[in-house]
Scaffold this motif. Sequence first.
Motif, PDB file in Angstrom:
ATOM      1  N   ARG A  86       6.382 -26.467  45.145  1.00  0.00           N
ATOM      2  CA  ARG A  86       7.709 -26.918  45.600  1.00  0.00           C
ATOM      3  C   ARG A  86       8.269 -25.954  46.653  1.00  0.00           C
ATOM      4  N   ASP A  87       8.201 -24.655  46.346  1.00  0.00           N
ATOM      5  CA  ASP A  87       8.709 -23.662  47.292  1.00  0.00           C
ATOM      6  C   ASP A  87       7.972 -23.741  48.614  1.00  0.00           C
ATOM      7  N   GLU A 110       8.987 -26.933  50.392  1.00  0.00           N
ATOM      8  CA  GLU A 110      10.343 -26.825  50.932  1.00  0.00           C
ATOM      9  C   GLU A 110      10.359 -25.928  52.166  1.00  0.00           C
ATOM     10  N   GLU A 111       9.622 -24.824  52.110  1.00  0.00           N
ATOM     11  CA  GLU A 111       9.540 -23.931  53.272  1.00  0.00           C
ATOM     12  C   GLU A 111       8.878 -24.650  54.443  1.00  0.00           C
ATOM     13  N   ARG A 114      11.330 -27.106  55.779  1.00  0.00           N
ATOM     14  CA  ARG A 114      12.378 -26.378  56.488  1.00  0.00           C
ATOM     15  C   ARG A 114      11.886 -25.904  57.851  1.00  0.00           C
ATOM     16  N   ALA A 155       5.851 -34.446  53.337  1.00  0.00           N
ATOM     17  CA  ALA A 155       6.855 -34.618  52.286  1.00  0.00           C
ATOM     18  C   ALA A 155       6.350 -35.598  51.228  1.00  0.00           C
ATOM     19  N   LYS A 197       5.707 -34.671  47.466  1.00  0.00           N
ATOM     20  CA  LYS A 197       6.301 -35.429  46.373  1.00  0.00           C
ATOM     21  C   LYS A 197       5.216 -35.914  45.412  1.00  0.00           C
TER      22      LYS A 197
END
Length: 165
Positions: free
Chosen positions: A78-79, A82-83, A86, A118, A122
């Motif tokens: 997840r991290d 997300e990075e 981002r 993404a 997911k």
Amino acid sequence: AEVMQLRLASAEHAAEEERARREQTRAVGERDVQIDSLRREIDELRAQLEDAAADLDLAAENIQGRHQHSDDALQAVRDEMEEKVRLESEARQRDRVTADEEGRKRVQKIDGDRQRSAAQAKAVATQLEQAREEHARTTATLTGERDAQGAARLSAERQLAEASS
């Protein structure tokens, strides 16, 4: 003759009592052997139950370790995702500010990649969540089995105590 008959009857009665006493002694001995055999069997079963409980405890600890590892892996993915999202988002923003038509085409490509990333993130998160839930179910099942064996062990110990009484 009557005295002889009485003596004979008395001797037969004494012999019959001796046979009955021997039979009773043999029956008591057999019962003692059966009780000892049952005690040994109960002791063996108790040892097996204790071994099985120890095995279940180890398996539960192993599953809990794997469960924690899955949670850690899920958080790391997840991290990372997300990075990545981002960073891609920042790159897309810079490209939009500075790009011309060719830049817009590149942004569209990056957007597609981001959406795929993404979607993949997911999907991976969903798979990891399902794996975590499966670990939780397995842990619950093993805990239930361990508890059932513990109850069986207690029941066997109660029966041993009752049989010993």
